[in-house]
Design an enzyme around this catalytic site. Structure first.
Site, PDB file in Angstrom:
ATOM      1  N   MET A 188       0.846  -1.199   0.000  1.00  0.00           N
ATOM      2  CA  MET A 188       0.000   0.000   0.000  1.00  0.00           C
ATOM      3  C   MET A 188       0.884   1.253   0.000  1.00  0.00           C
ATOM      4  O   MET A 188       0.410   2.358   0.287  1.00  0.00           O
ATOM      5  CB  MET A 188      -0.944  -0.003   1.203  1.00  0.00           C
ATOM      6  CG  MET A 188      -1.889  -1.213   1.188  1.00  0.00           C
ATOM      7  SD  MET A 188      -3.512  -0.915   1.915  1.00  0.00           S
ATOM      8  CE  MET A 188      -3.035  -0.463   3.597  1.00  0.00           C
TER       9      MET A 188
ATOM     10  N   HIS B 239       8.982  -3.615   3.781  1.00  0.00           N
ATOM     11  CA  HIS B 239       8.716  -3.787   2.347  1.00  0.00           C
ATOM     12  C   HIS B 239      10.013  -4.010   1.580  1.00  0.00           C
ATOM     13  O   HIS B 239      10.082  -4.857   0.682  1.00  0.00           O
ATOM     14  CB  HIS B 239       8.064  -2.528   1.758  1.00  0.00           C
ATOM     15  CG  HIS B 239       6.771  -2.122   2.391  1.00  0.00           C
ATOM     16  ND1 HIS B 239       6.654  -1.007   3.192  1.00  0.00           N
ATOM     17  CD2 HIS B 239       5.536  -2.671   2.336  1.00  0.00           C
ATOM     18  CE1 HIS B 239       5.390  -0.874   3.589  1.00  0.00           C
ATOM     19  NE2 HIS B 239       4.690  -1.886   3.096  1.00  0.00           N
TER      20      HIS B 239
ATOM     21  N   GLY C 260       4.870  -9.974   4.214  1.00  0.00           N
ATOM     22  CA  GLY C 260       5.577  -9.889   5.485  1.00  0.00           C
ATOM     23  C   GLY C 260       4.835 -10.637   6.585  1.00  0.00           C
ATOM     24  O   GLY C 260       3.602 -10.629   6.629  1.00  0.00           O
TER      25      GLY C 260
ATOM     26  N   ASP D 299       1.938  -9.010   9.114  1.00  0.00           N
ATOM     27  CA  ASP D 299       0.506  -9.272   8.960  1.00  0.00           C
ATOM     28  C   ASP D 299       0.321 -10.780   8.805  1.00  0.00           C
ATOM     29  O   ASP D 299       0.011 -11.279   7.723  1.00  0.00           O
ATOM     30  CB  ASP D 299      -0.040  -8.519   7.751  1.00  0.00           C
ATOM     31  CG  ASP D 299       0.131  -7.010   7.911  1.00  0.00           C
ATOM     32  OD1 ASP D 299      -0.493  -6.448   8.826  1.00  0.00           O
ATOM     33  OD2 ASP D 299       0.911  -6.410   7.158  1.00  0.00           O
TER      34      ASP D 299
ATOM     35  N   GLN E 138      -3.030 -12.121   7.540  1.00  0.00           N
ATOM     36  CA  GLN E 138      -3.154 -11.826   6.113  1.00  0.00           C
ATOM     37  C   GLN E 138      -2.366 -12.848   5.281  1.00  0.00           C
ATOM     38  O   GLN E 138      -2.870 -13.380   4.289  1.00  0.00           O
ATOM     39  CB  GLN E 138      -2.620 -10.419   5.836  1.00  0.00           C
ATOM     40  CG  GLN E 138      -2.466 -10.091   4.366  1.00  0.00           C
ATOM     41  CD  GLN E 138      -2.016  -8.655   4.153  1.00  0.00           C
ATOM     42  OE1 GLN E 138      -2.825  -7.739   4.210  1.00  0.00           O
ATOM     43  NE2 GLN E 138      -0.738  -8.450   3.913  1.00  0.00           N
TER      44      GLN E 138
END
Lengths: 283, 283
Positions: free
Chosen positions: B30, B37, B147, B150, B153
């Site tokens: 995002m 990231h 990652g 999360d 997720q």
């Protein structure tokens, strides 16, 4: 012709063929093939290097009171017909392979699935969207072929493929009919003689609509009422719905302007039959 | 490095690269990139011919009272960081491109999304599963990187990819932390000085759990209670959940046998922070 039952084997084999630059045409079916399916296989044969036909009676798209267990199955016959029509591969997975223990992912198209057949078959299109997504991911076709007989299904799948940015084309092929106009369906074999002789009334009512429109009628209530009257002349027929809708969003139209989908579902005895006609456009 | 804003252009370009036999590594983000990231981009760089980073703040995964509008954005900064970490392509689509008028298709993972963060963020994982499916169909990666920060997720996406027979691998990389242990997050910039100094308590509580387990404790209630007590020592902290669950199905465990996910969400002032630790296994 090859027959694959294992998902990974089918996926791996087709992937290698694609890496050689071969294009893949795909015809997903629930088996018990008839001329409607075969017309899709022949079209796929004309336009692609590799033609894949899947046969899977998908429990997720049947309601609890529907005919999942009684749905006709005959792999030997399907093999023969698919081969004769030009299939290179039959993919014939098991229910456990497709929905293993702990399975919990579903694809849902919302608005357009709540109309027409979606009203009387809650969850049906969720089951369809989910299995078609899975099959597309396994087969990775360049072009997938569907019959216009299931017009709402074709519209839902086209919408799903567009919404989810699937990298493939959806081709919708014309309805194939019996000589008396009844749309071909694997379920037609369940009709009694009496039911079978009443069944062409769906097509007759669509032709009536066509004539009305040709003569200038645009008022959908009038067209629906005339269709209704014709169908009710058959004693065993109970109308589930008659719909004249926008071809893109399936919302009911008051007047026909350009494109329209005229679709109906009618119970003839115990059997629910569907048929449709498109005016002024295509899916 | 190329930047694509149009879906069709990105999809077409990457497809051609794949047809040349190049492997594709994909890092969906995002934006407002941080070291977490960048560690994914670097790993993708090591293992693939083409590295694609997407930047899209996905409205569908934010609740109505969440921070979609205030989520930090800085494309220029992201470009510089992504390039320096080895990205070949940034895919930066518009909200209208991803969700055009009439959009209506969603991917839903059921059971495991109702636990942990799914309880306090209804609809969040449906938004995540939908956007990730779309991005996978556009980018068609061989490997996609997520990652462990999360964790739920990552578990949901791995389950979705498996359930839907997506032809790709999911790699989950370790959490990257600030020197004092706070897990990196684009939202950390919103913490006040006071909140920032309390925030490492999440990691401290996980280390406490690790020590208890190392010393032989298997009783999850005892571990959770000790974690709770430590977190409550910070005045501004309110626990959303502390969970010790099965790494596959996210069901709460009474005792730790082999694998377990220890995860927590804590509000520090106005900010909701999450962190986790895996014992005895990996996602």
């Amino acid at each position: 012709m090859r027959i694959f039952k294992e998902i990974k084997e089918a996926q791996g084999y087709i992937k290698k063929e694609k890496e050689k630059g071969r294009s893949v045409g795909f015809v997903p079916t629930m088996g018990y093939l008839h001329e409607g399916h075969l017309s899709l296989i022949r079209e796929a044969r004309k336009r692609n290097d590799l033609v894949v036909v899947s046969i899977f009676v998908n429990p997720a798209q049947f309601g609890p009171k529907e005919d999942y267990k009684r749905y006709p199955r005959d792999l030997k016959r399907d093999e023969r017909l698919a081969r004769a029509s030009g299939a290179d591969i039959i993919f014939y997975p098991s229910v456990r392979g497709i929905y293993p223990d702990g399975y919990q992912t579903y694809v849902e198209v919302t608005d357009i699935t709540e109309r027409l057949c979606g009203k009387s078959r809650p969850g049906h299109f969720k089951g369809v969207a989910t299995i078609v997504t899975k099959l597309f991911n396994i087969v990775q076709p360049d072009i997938a072929y569907f019959g216009q007989k299931d017009a709402q299904q074709a519209i839902v799948i086209k919408r799903m493929a567009g919404d989810l940015n699937m990298d493939l084309k959806i081709r919708v092929m014309p309805i194939v009919r019996e000589p008396d106009g009844l749309a071909m369906s694997s379920r037609n074999r369940y009709l009694s003689d009496r039911e079978r002789s009443d069944a062409p009334v769906l097509y007759d009512s669509l032709n009536l609509a066509r004539r009305l429109i040709k003569s200038g009628c645009r008022d959908t209530n009038r067209i629906k009422n005339d269709m209704k009257r014709l169908i009710k002349s058959k004693k065993g027929a109970r109308i589930d719905y008659i719909s004249i809708s926008d071809l893109r969003n399936l919302r009911e139209l008051k007047r026909i302007k350009k494109e329209a989908l005229i679709a109906l579902a009618v119970r003839i005895g115990k059997r629910r039959l569907i048929d449709n006609m498109i005016v002024g456009g295509r899916i």
